[in-house]
Design a protein around this motif. Structure first.
Motif, PDB file in Angstrom:
ATOM      1  N   HIS A 257       4.637  -0.758  11.210  1.00  0.00           N
ATOM      2  CA  HIS A 257       4.517  -2.027  11.910  1.00  0.00           C
ATOM      3  C   HIS A 257       3.183  -2.705  11.590  1.00  0.00           C
ATOM      4  O   HIS A 257       2.460  -3.174  12.470  1.00  0.00           O
ATOM      5  CB  HIS A 257       4.654  -1.838  13.424  1.00  0.00           C
ATOM      6  CG  HIS A 257       6.034  -1.408  13.834  1.00  0.00           C
ATOM      7  ND1 HIS A 257       6.433  -0.088  13.822  1.00  0.00           N
ATOM      8  CD2 HIS A 257       7.105  -2.127  14.246  1.00  0.00           C
ATOM      9  CE1 HIS A 257       7.690  -0.014  14.221  1.00  0.00           C
ATOM     10  NE2 HIS A 257       8.130  -1.233  14.474  1.00  0.00           N
ATOM     11  N   SER A 258       2.889  -2.747  10.314  1.00  0.00           N
ATOM     12  CA  SER A 258       1.632  -3.341   9.874  1.00  0.00           C
ATOM     13  C   SER A 258       1.791  -3.861   8.453  1.00  0.00           C
ATOM     14  O   SER A 258       2.821  -3.654   7.813  1.00  0.00           O
ATOM     15  CB  SER A 258       0.488  -2.319   9.940  1.00  0.00           C
ATOM     16  OG  SER A 258       0.730  -1.242   9.049  1.00  0.00           O
ATOM     17  N   ALA A 259       0.749  -4.531   7.978  1.00  0.00           N
ATOM     18  CA  ALA A 259       0.793  -5.112   6.643  1.00  0.00           C
ATOM     19  C   ALA A 259      -0.570  -5.002   5.988  1.00  0.00           C
ATOM     20  O   ALA A 259      -1.600  -4.861   6.654  1.00  0.00           O
ATOM     21  CB  ALA A 259       1.224  -6.578   6.709  1.00  0.00           C
ATOM     22  N   ARG A 260      -0.560  -5.074   4.669  1.00  0.00           N
ATOM     23  CA  ARG A 260      -1.794  -5.093   3.888  1.00  0.00           C
ATOM     24  C   ARG A 260      -1.756  -6.320   2.988  1.00  0.00           C
ATOM     25  O   ARG A 260      -0.735  -6.613   2.358  1.00  0.00           O
ATOM     26  CB  ARG A 260      -1.932  -3.826   3.020  1.00  0.00           C
ATOM     27  CG  ARG A 260      -1.963  -2.537   3.821  1.00  0.00           C
ATOM     28  CD  ARG A 260      -3.214  -2.400   4.673  1.00  0.00           C
ATOM     29  NE  ARG A 260      -3.246  -1.117   5.382  1.00  0.00           N
ATOM     30  CZ  ARG A 260      -2.740  -0.937   6.602  1.00  0.00           C
ATOM     31  NH1 ARG A 260      -2.149  -1.951   7.230  1.00  0.00           N
ATOM     32  NH2 ARG A 260      -2.817   0.237   7.194  1.00  0.00           N
ATOM     33  N   ILE A 261      -2.893  -7.016   2.925  1.00  0.00           N
ATOM     34  CA  ILE A 261      -3.017  -8.213   2.097  1.00  0.00           C
ATOM     35  C   ILE A 261      -4.112  -7.980   1.071  1.00  0.00           C
ATOM     36  O   ILE A 261      -5.215  -7.509   1.405  1.00  0.00           O
ATOM     37  CB  ILE A 261      -3.370  -9.440   2.956  1.00  0.00           C
ATOM     38  CG1 ILE A 261      -2.238  -9.743   3.943  1.00  0.00           C
ATOM     39  CG2 ILE A 261      -3.640 -10.664   2.077  1.00  0.00           C
ATOM     40  CD1 ILE A 261      -2.594 -10.814   4.953  1.00  0.00           C
ATOM     41  N   TYR A 262      -3.816  -8.319  -0.170  1.00  0.00           N
ATOM     42  CA  TYR A 262      -4.803  -8.162  -1.248  1.00  0.00           C
ATOM     43  C   TYR A 262      -4.815  -9.437  -2.087  1.00  0.00           C
ATOM     44  O   TYR A 262      -3.769 -10.047  -2.337  1.00  0.00           O
ATOM     45  CB  TYR A 262      -4.444  -6.972  -2.125  1.00  0.00           C
ATOM     46  CG  TYR A 262      -5.353  -6.801  -3.310  1.00  0.00           C
ATOM     47  CD1 TYR A 262      -6.660  -6.365  -3.147  1.00  0.00           C
ATOM     48  CD2 TYR A 262      -4.908  -7.078  -4.602  1.00  0.00           C
ATOM     49  CE1 TYR A 262      -7.507  -6.212  -4.237  1.00  0.00           C
ATOM     50  CE2 TYR A 262      -5.735  -6.925  -5.696  1.00  0.00           C
ATOM     51  CZ  TYR A 262      -7.045  -6.489  -5.511  1.00  0.00           C
ATOM     52  OH  TYR A 262      -7.883  -6.341  -6.587  1.00  0.00           O
ATOM     53  N   ASN A 263      -6.002  -9.830  -2.515  1.00  0.00           N
ATOM     54  CA  ASN A 263      -6.159 -11.034  -3.333  1.00  0.00           C
ATOM     55  C   ASN A 263      -6.990 -10.775  -4.571  1.00  0.00           C
ATOM     56  O   ASN A 263      -7.947  -9.998  -4.546  1.00  0.00           O
ATOM     57  CB  ASN A 263      -6.855 -12.145  -2.544  1.00  0.00           C
ATOM     58  CG  ASN A 263      -5.930 -12.917  -1.655  1.00  0.00           C
ATOM     59  OD1 ASN A 263      -5.876 -12.677  -0.451  1.00  0.00           O
ATOM     60  ND2 ASN A 263      -5.175 -13.844  -2.232  1.00  0.00           N
ATOM     61  N   GLU A 264      -6.611 -11.418  -5.636  1.00  0.00           N
ATOM     62  CA  GLU A 264      -7.471 -11.690  -6.780  1.00  0.00           C
ATOM     63  C   GLU A 264      -7.333 -13.177  -7.054  1.00  0.00           C
ATOM     64  O   GLU A 264      -6.387 -13.806  -6.546  1.00  0.00           O
ATOM     65  CB  GLU A 264      -7.067 -10.831  -7.991  1.00  0.00           C
ATOM     66  CG  GLU A 264      -7.395  -9.358  -7.787  1.00  0.00           C
ATOM     67  CD  GLU A 264      -7.124  -8.495  -9.011  1.00  0.00           C
ATOM     68  OE1 GLU A 264      -6.853  -9.075 -10.091  1.00  0.00           O
ATOM     69  OE2 GLU A 264      -7.174  -7.260  -8.887  1.00  0.00           O
ATOM     70  N   PRO A 265      -8.243 -13.783  -7.784  1.00  0.00           N
ATOM     71  CA  PRO A 265      -8.194 -15.239  -7.956  1.00  0.00           C
ATOM     72  C   PRO A 265      -6.817 -15.747  -8.364  1.00  0.00           C
ATOM     73  O   PRO A 265      -6.238 -15.319  -9.372  1.00  0.00           O
ATOM     74  CB  PRO A 265      -9.237 -15.494  -9.057  1.00  0.00           C
ATOM     75  CG  PRO A 265     -10.252 -14.420  -8.825  1.00  0.00           C
ATOM     76  CD  PRO A 265      -9.451 -13.212  -8.435  1.00  0.00           C
ATOM     77  N   GLY A 266      -6.278 -16.649  -7.550  1.00  0.00           N
ATOM     78  CA  GLY A 266      -4.984 -17.250  -7.826  1.00  0.00           C
ATOM     79  C   GLY A 266      -3.799 -16.364  -7.558  1.00  0.00           C
ATOM     80  O   GLY A 266      -2.663 -16.740  -7.870  1.00  0.00           O
ATOM     81  N   ARG A 267      -4.015 -15.187  -6.930  1.00  0.00           N
ATOM     82  CA  ARG A 267      -2.912 -14.259  -6.671  1.00  0.00           C
ATOM     83  C   ARG A 267      -3.041 -13.657  -5.272  1.00  0.00           C
ATOM     84  O   ARG A 267      -4.132 -13.255  -4.862  1.00  0.00           O
ATOM     85  CB  ARG A 267      -2.896 -13.133  -7.716  1.00  0.00           C
ATOM     86  CG  ARG A 267      -2.371 -13.559  -9.073  1.00  0.00           C
ATOM     87  CD  ARG A 267      -2.758 -12.568 -10.153  1.00  0.00           C
ATOM     88  NE  ARG A 267      -4.190 -12.646 -10.445  1.00  0.00           N
ATOM     89  CZ  ARG A 267      -4.796 -11.901 -11.349  1.00  0.00           C
ATOM     90  NH1 ARG A 267      -4.110 -10.992 -12.018  1.00  0.00           N
ATOM     91  NH2 ARG A 267      -6.086 -12.043 -11.561  1.00  0.00           N
ATOM     92  N   TYR A 268      -1.917 -13.592  -4.599  1.00  0.00           N
ATOM     93  CA  TYR A 268      -1.825 -13.052  -3.238  1.00  0.00           C
ATOM     94  C   TYR A 268      -0.740 -11.997  -3.214  1.00  0.00           C
ATOM     95  O   TYR A 268       0.344 -12.172  -3.794  1.00  0.00           O
ATOM     96  CB  TYR A 268      -1.484 -14.193  -2.289  1.00  0.00           C
ATOM     97  CG  TYR A 268      -0.988 -13.816  -0.904  1.00  0.00           C
ATOM     98  CD1 TYR A 268      -1.866 -13.685   0.170  1.00  0.00           C
ATOM     99  CD2 TYR A 268       0.378 -13.638  -0.661  1.00  0.00           C
ATOM    100  CE1 TYR A 268      -1.410 -13.385   1.445  1.00  0.00           C
ATOM    101  CE2 TYR A 268       0.845 -13.338   0.618  1.00  0.00           C
ATOM    102  CZ  TYR A 268      -0.042 -13.209   1.661  1.00  0.00           C
ATOM    103  OH  TYR A 268       0.419 -12.906   2.916  1.00  0.00           O
ATOM    104  N   VAL A 269      -1.025 -10.889  -2.529  1.00  0.00           N
ATOM    105  CA  VAL A 269      -0.063  -9.797  -2.385  1.00  0.00           C
ATOM    106  C   VAL A 269      -0.025  -9.390  -0.915  1.00  0.00           C
ATOM    107  O   VAL A 269      -1.070  -9.148  -0.308  1.00  0.00           O
ATOM    108  CB  VAL A 269      -0.446  -8.575  -3.244  1.00  0.00           C
ATOM    109  CG1 VAL A 269       0.613  -7.476  -3.101  1.00  0.00           C
ATOM    110  CG2 VAL A 269      -0.631  -8.967  -4.702  1.00  0.00           C
ATOM    111  N   ASN A 270       1.153  -9.305  -0.371  1.00  0.00           N
ATOM    112  CA  ASN A 270       1.323  -8.846   1.019  1.00  0.00           C
ATOM    113  C   ASN A 270       2.416  -7.790   1.025  1.00  0.00           C
ATOM    114  O   ASN A 270       3.532  -8.046   0.560  1.00  0.00           O
ATOM    115  CB  ASN A 270       1.697 -10.015   1.929  1.00  0.00           C
ATOM    116  CG  ASN A 270       1.829  -9.607   3.395  1.00  0.00           C
ATOM    117  OD1 ASN A 270       2.502  -8.641   3.732  1.00  0.00           O
ATOM    118  ND2 ASN A 270       1.203 -10.364   4.268  1.00  0.00           N
ATOM    119  N   VAL A 271       2.100  -6.613   1.548  1.00  0.00           N
ATOM    120  CA  VAL A 271       3.085  -5.536   1.697  1.00  0.00           C
ATOM    121  C   VAL A 271       3.160  -5.199   3.182  1.00  0.00           C
ATOM    122  O   VAL A 271       2.133  -4.907   3.800  1.00  0.00           O
ATOM    123  CB  VAL A 271       2.707  -4.282   0.886  1.00  0.00           C
ATOM    124  CG1 VAL A 271       3.836  -3.253   0.948  1.00  0.00           C
ATOM    125  CG2 VAL A 271       2.398  -4.645  -0.568  1.00  0.00           C
TER     126      VAL A 271
END
Length: 391
Positions: free
Chosen positions: A186-200
């Motif tokens: 019941h949680s999420a992780r967000i990661y970024n690099e320039p111009g890119r977004y990731v959410n799991v």
């Protein structure tokens, strides 16, 4: 009995079918896909939207599907937390996975609505008293009214209004499901690099996780029906990305529920012509953060109510647009910068955005944001429509 053809069995289409079938209309829903789409990002409800669910009689059932999502953590390449987003900011008063919502609406309409999967509209010939509709597979038929609730790339919009209403925001989004290899609860992780977004994220089903991607890109030419090509595009944009992205790309290769589209807005001078109208993203797609699902369901309630209370489709279409356009326009303006916020262009902008997250997660700000978001979702008190004696 008035016959209505609705194109699209996502959220807007079945929502409209829900009300029209209860008002005594003869409703057909045609959907190009071979079945309901089970995947998709979770959607949240606030304010008037909650009152609408209660009026539909599905609020208790919807609550049983609540994701009960906790905080989202922003992490660095090593997986260390750098900031967080409290659930109240993004989950609203109720959050439900899109596939669960689609299933609820279908179950509440399938007995009184003719659903046709695996087909699409190929031509619309509007005449004085009906619309002659040609399909790809089934025989042509006349309907009193046609509603395009077929999303951002609406075929009905193209056939009835032509092209030129889509405004690209310079980003693309993708989503798919995979095994919950990160062990999220019941949680999420967000990661970024320039111009890119990731959410799991992982919520109700502990064995599965949902992956959401947003990346900056000039306009891409691709076949919307070619999943292999779309997977190649994603791999090209994320191939050098850190964190657990290489593992996500391996799972992407096995995914059979990929969603891929540009972040775009639809801007139209009108939502209807003659006996044909548009609903939801087909009419006013605003992008992430524009309350698209909630407004689609409110729009369906309003459109059906105006039709049944006026008995005149021209008057009903005009009143429906008058009621919905101010809120959807404001919402789209709010969402215009979503791509830049989710996927900042530089490391410096990512750090600045993360500082914004830390500020937003403070207790005074979460309360204010929740209040503003609830107001943002409201269109005013739900009208109490009184059906005419005949439809």
């Amino acid at each position: 009995m008035t016959t209505v053809l609705i194109s699209g069995a996502g959220i807007a289409g079945p929502s409209l079918a829900f009300w029209l079938s209860r008002y005594g209309y003869d409703v057909t829903v045609v959907e190009q896909a071979r079945g309901l789409r089970a995947s998709g990002a979770a959607v949240d409800f606030r304010g008037d939207q909650m009152a609408l669910l209660e009026r539909m009689g599905i609020l208790a059932e919807m609550r049983s599907y609540d994701t009960a999502m906790g905080d989202q953590l922003i992490v660095d390449a090593a997986g260390r937390q750098v900031s967080r987003l409290p659930s109240v900011i993004f989950s609203g008063e109720l959050e439900i996975e899109r596939g669960d919502l689609s299933g609820v609406l279908y179950r509440h309409t399938k007995d009184g609505v003719d659903y046709v999967f695996g087909d699409r509209i190929t031509a619309l010939d509007e005449q004085a008293d009906s619309v002659y509709v040609t399909f790809e597979h089934r025989r042509a038929r006349r309907f009193d009214l046609v509603v395009g609730a077929d999303g951002q790339h609406s075929g009905v919009r193209r056939l009835a209004f032509g092209d030129g209403f889509q405004v690209d925001l310079g980003y693309y989004t993708a989503g798919f499901s995979m095994p919950n290899v990160l062990g999220l609860d019941h949680s999420a992780r967000i990661y970024n690099e320039p111009g890119r977004y990731v959410n799991v994220s992982s919520a109700r089903n502990p064995r599965r996780a949902a992956v959401s991607l947003v990346f900056a890109s000039p306009e891409l030419a691709y076949d919307r029906r070619d999943l292999a090509e779309q997977k190649r595009i994603i791999a090209e944009h994320y191939g050098a990305t850190g964190w657990v992205v290489p593992q996500l790309l391996r799972e992407l290769e096995k995914a059979d529920d990929l969603y891929f589209a540009s972040l775009s807005q639809i801007q139209m001078p009108r939502w209807s012509t003659g006996r044909i109208a548009l609903l939801g993203d087909a009419a006013w797609c605003g992008g992430p953060g524009a309350s698209g699902t909630g407004y689609a369901m409110l729009g369906a309630y309003t459109l059906a109510g105006e039709l049944v209370s006026t008995g005149d489709h021209a008057v009903a279409f005009a009143r429906y647009e008058e009621a919905m356009r101010p809120a959807t326009t404001k919402s789209a303006k709010f969402a215009t910068g979503a791509g830049k916020f989710l996927a900042p262009a530089t490391e410096a902008k990512i750090r600045r955005r993360n500082r914004t997250y830390r500020f937003l997660s403070s207790r005074p700000m979460t309360g204010l944001i929740n209040k503003l978001a609830k107001g943002h979702a409201n269109t005013g008190d739900l009208a109490d429509y009184q059906p005419l004696t005949t439809v």
